[in-house]
Design a protein around this motif. Structure first.
Motif, PDB file in Angstrom:
ATOM      1  N   SER A 112       6.061   7.862   2.122  1.00  0.00           N
ATOM      2  CA  SER A 112       7.212   8.757   1.997  1.00  0.00           C
ATOM      3  C   SER A 112       7.951   8.866   3.326  1.00  0.00           C
ATOM      4  N   ILE A 113       9.217   9.220   3.219  1.00  0.00           N
ATOM      5  CA  ILE A 113      10.037   9.534   4.391  1.00  0.00           C
ATOM      6  C   ILE A 113      10.632  10.921   4.176  1.00  0.00           C
ATOM      7  N   ASP A 114      10.326  11.828   5.086  1.00  0.00           N
ATOM      8  CA  ASP A 114      10.778  13.217   4.972  1.00  0.00           C
ATOM      9  C   ASP A 114      10.455  13.794   3.600  1.00  0.00           C
ATOM     10  N   VAL A 128      10.160  12.275   0.765  1.00  0.00           N
ATOM     11  CA  VAL A 128      10.716  11.532  -0.373  1.00  0.00           C
ATOM     12  C   VAL A 128       9.864  10.287  -0.605  1.00  0.00           C
ATOM     13  N   ASP A 129       9.281  10.187  -1.795  1.00  0.00           N
ATOM     14  CA  ASP A 129       8.398   9.063  -2.093  1.00  0.00           C
ATOM     15  C   ASP A 129       9.171   7.758  -2.222  1.00  0.00           C
ATOM     16  N   LEU A 130       8.621   6.696  -1.580  1.00  0.00           N
ATOM     17  CA  LEU A 130       9.167   5.345  -1.720  1.00  0.00           C
ATOM     18  C   LEU A 130       8.326   4.514  -2.677  1.00  0.00           C
ATOM     19  N   VAL A 131       7.098   4.943  -2.931  1.00  0.00           N
ATOM     20  CA  VAL A 131       6.221   4.279  -3.904  1.00  0.00           C
ATOM     21  C   VAL A 131       5.619   5.338  -4.819  1.00  0.00           C
ATOM     22  N   GLU A 132       5.070   4.882  -5.943  1.00  0.00           N
ATOM     23  CA  GLU A 132       4.350   5.787  -6.840  1.00  0.00           C
ATOM     24  C   GLU A 132       3.040   6.190  -6.169  1.00  0.00           C
ATOM     25  N   PRO A 133       2.881   7.452  -5.798  1.00  0.00           N
ATOM     26  CA  PRO A 133       1.597   7.877  -5.230  1.00  0.00           C
ATOM     27  C   PRO A 133       0.572   8.042  -6.337  1.00  0.00           C
ATOM     28  N   PHE A 134      -0.693   7.929  -5.981  1.00  0.00           N
ATOM     29  CA  PHE A 134      -1.734   8.247  -6.951  1.00  0.00           C
ATOM     30  C   PHE A 134      -2.813   9.081  -6.266  1.00  0.00           C
ATOM     31  N   ALA A 135      -3.579   9.792  -7.071  1.00  0.00           N
ATOM     32  CA  ALA A 135      -4.538  10.751  -6.548  1.00  0.00           C
ATOM     33  C   ALA A 135      -5.695  10.052  -5.845  1.00  0.00           C
ATOM     34  N   GLU A 136      -6.258  10.740  -4.867  1.00  0.00           N
ATOM     35  CA  GLU A 136      -7.413  10.217  -4.144  1.00  0.00           C
ATOM     36  C   GLU A 136      -8.630  10.073  -5.048  1.00  0.00           C
ATOM     37  N   SER A 137      -8.651  10.784  -6.145  1.00  0.00           N
ATOM     38  CA  SER A 137      -9.828  10.829  -7.011  1.00  0.00           C
ATOM     39  C   SER A 137      -9.866   9.732  -8.068  1.00  0.00           C
ATOM     40  N   VAL A 138      -8.878   8.815  -8.087  1.00  0.00           N
ATOM     41  CA  VAL A 138      -8.831   7.790  -9.142  1.00  0.00           C
ATOM     42  C   VAL A 138      -8.757   6.403  -8.527  1.00  0.00           C
ATOM     43  N   ILE A 139      -9.089   5.388  -9.351  1.00  0.00           N
ATOM     44  CA  ILE A 139      -8.847   4.018  -8.928  1.00  0.00           C
ATOM     45  C   ILE A 139      -7.362   3.740  -9.059  1.00  0.00           C
ATOM     46  N   ASP A 174      12.057   3.212   9.036  1.00  0.00           N
ATOM     47  CA  ASP A 174      12.640   3.224   7.697  1.00  0.00           C
ATOM     48  C   ASP A 174      11.639   2.885   6.590  1.00  0.00           C
ATOM     49  N   GLY A 175      10.338   2.789   6.953  1.00  0.00           N
ATOM     50  CA  GLY A 175       9.368   2.493   5.910  1.00  0.00           C
ATOM     51  C   GLY A 175       8.070   1.913   6.432  1.00  0.00           C
ATOM     52  N   LEU A 176       7.687   0.752   5.888  1.00  0.00           N
ATOM     53  CA  LEU A 176       6.369   0.191   6.138  1.00  0.00           C
ATOM     54  C   LEU A 176       6.454  -1.334   6.164  1.00  0.00           C
ATOM     55  N   THR A 177       5.787  -1.937   7.150  1.00  0.00           N
ATOM     56  CA  THR A 177       5.654  -3.392   7.210  1.00  0.00           C
ATOM     57  C   THR A 177       4.186  -3.754   7.017  1.00  0.00           C
ATOM     58  N   VAL A 178       3.941  -4.730   6.133  1.00  0.00           N
ATOM     59  CA  VAL A 178       2.588  -5.195   5.829  1.00  0.00           C
ATOM     60  C   VAL A 178       2.476  -6.649   6.280  1.00  0.00           C
ATOM     61  N   THR A 179       1.498  -6.932   7.138  1.00  0.00           N
ATOM     62  CA  THR A 179       1.304  -8.290   7.649  1.00  0.00           C
ATOM     63  C   THR A 179      -0.084  -8.779   7.281  1.00  0.00           C
ATOM     64  N   HIS A 180      -0.127  -9.941   6.639  1.00  0.00           N
ATOM     65  CA  HIS A 180      -1.381 -10.558   6.211  1.00  0.00           C
ATOM     66  C   HIS A 180      -1.699 -11.756   7.103  1.00  0.00           C
ATOM     67  N   THR A 181      -2.978 -11.984   7.351  1.00  0.00           N
ATOM     68  CA  THR A 181      -3.419 -13.262   7.887  1.00  0.00           C
ATOM     69  C   THR A 181      -4.563 -13.771   7.027  1.00  0.00           C
TER      70      THR A 181
END
Length: 306
Positions: free
Chosen positions: A35-37, A39-50, A137-144
Motif C-alpha cells: 500500500s501507499i498512504d 491505499v492498497d495496490l494489491v489484494e491483501p490477504f489475512a496472515e491466518s490463511v494460505i 511509488d511501489g515495489l521492485t522484485v528482483t529474482h536470481t
C-alpha cells in the motif's frame, strides 16, 4: 498461532512525502500486502490463511501449467507431481510451498533465498533468490537463478500478484494488457495454438472494463518499450496501478476469478502474472531458458502507483 505463510516481513519506506508499506512472507516469498498512504495496490490477504488463488507467490522453475506433469529430457520421460489434480497438471513450479531463508534485511527491503532440489520430474539443483525492495511509488522484485547442476537446467520465472486501486470495486477498473497474441487452450488450460488478438474480444491493448471480462488467459507478444513492458488497472477517477517487467518477461497471464477469497469475503479480482515463458514451456520450449552449469540469471518486475 504460527502463520501458514511463515514469518512475516513488514517493509516500510517514507519517501517523496509518501508512506509505502508491504508485507512479504517466508513461504513462497509472497507479497501479502502493498500500500501507499493506506491505499492498497494489491489484494491483501489475512496472515491466518494460505495465499488465496496463489496471491503474490513466486512461480519457479516454471510458471503456469505443465500438461499432465509430463515432459521429456534427453529422450527420457519425466513425471512431475500433479499439483492441479482436477486438470491433471503440474502447476506454478516447485517453490510455492517452500520456506525461503533471509539473507539480508533492511527496513525497506528483504532478500530471501530458496533452492530447487532434484525431485520427481525435475532432476536439477537450482539456487534462487528474491529481493523485495520498496520504492517511492511501489515495489521492485528482483529474482536470481543459479544453476548448481552438472548439466544445463531448464528454467522460467513468474509471479502471481492480484492488483487493486484502493477500495475501488475491481469490476469498475479498466484493464490494459499490452500484448499482441493470446494462447488458445484445451480443456486443461494447455496451449494448442497462438493467435493475434487484434480485432478480437481478447484484445486488451486499449483497455476494457473488468466487470465485462471473465478470463484465465495467457498472452504473448508482450510489447517492451525502453526496456520494460507495462500493464495496468485504472479507476474511473484516473488513479492507476501498473505492473512493469523487464524484457525477460515476454508473456503474461490474466486471471479474473469471480469469487476471490478476499479479507472481506468472496469478490471479483484480477491477477496480472508476469511470465518469462507461457504454459507448458517444458514441452513446447517456448520462452524456456536453459542455464548452463554455474550460469546465473537476474531479472526484475514491479508494481507501482501510476
Amino acid at each position: 498461532m504460527r502463520a501458514p505463510t511463515g514469518d512475516q516481513y513488514r517493509l516500510e519506506l517514507e519517501a517523496e512525502g509518501r508512506r509505502v508499506v508491504a508485507v512479504v512472507t517466508e513461504v513462497a516469498a509472497g507479497i501479502r500486502s502493498l500500500s501507499i498512504d493506506g491505499v492498497d495496490l494489491v489484494e491483501p490477504f489475512a496472515e491466518s490463511v494460505i495465499p488465496p488463488g496463489g496471491a503474490g507467490i513466486v512461480l519457479v522453475p516454471w510458471p503456469n501449467r505443465v500438461a499432465g506433469g509430463r515432459w521429456t529430457l534427453d529422450g527420457e520421460p519425466q513425471q512431475l507431481d500433479l499439483t492441479e489434480p482436477k486438470a491433471g497438471n503440474a502447476i506454478h513450479g516447485l517453490l510455492r510451498n517452500t520456506a525461503y531463508r533471509v539473507l539480508e534485511q533492511e527496513p525497506h527491503r528483504v532478500l530471501q533465498a530458496a533452492t530447487v532440489h532434484p525431485q520427481h520430474g525435475y532432476p536439477f539443483l537450482v539456487d534462487t533468490t528474491v529481493e523485495h525492495r520498496l520504492t517511492d511509488d511501489g515495489l521492485t522484485v528482483t529474482h536470481t537463478l543459479s544453476n548448481a547442476s552438472a548439466s544445463a537446467a531448464p528454467v522460467a520465472v513468474g509471479a502471481h500478484p492480484y492488483l487493486r486501486v484502493g477500495d475501488v470495486p475491481v469490476e469498475e477498473l479498466t484493464l490494459t494488457v499490452d500484448a499482441s497474441t493470446r494462447f488458445v487452450t484445451d480443456d486443461a488450460q494447455i496451449p494448442v495454438s497462438e493467435e493475434p488478438v487484434a480485432g478480437t474480444a481478447y484484445d486488451l491493448t486499449a483497455g476494457r472494463r473488468i466487470g465485462d471480462l471473465t478470463m484465465d488467459q495467457g498472452y504473448g507478444g508482450v510489447r517492451v518499450t525502453d526496456g520494460r513492458s507495462r500493464h495496468r488497472v485504472e479507476a474511473p477517477d484516473g488513479r492507476a496501478v501498473e505492473l512493469w517487467a523487464d524484457a525477460s518477461f515476454g508473456y503474461a497471464q490474466v486471471f479474473t476469478p469471480p469469487a476471490f477469497a478476499s479479507i472481506d469475503g468472496p469478490r471479483r479480482a484480477v491477477a496480472i502474472e508476469p511470465m518469462t515463458a507461457p504454459a507448458n514451456a517444458l514441452n513446447s520450449g517456448q520462452g524456456l531458458r536453459w542455464l548452463a552449469p554455474g550460469e546465473r540469471w537476474e531479472l526484475s518486475w514491479g508494481i507501482r502507483s501510476a
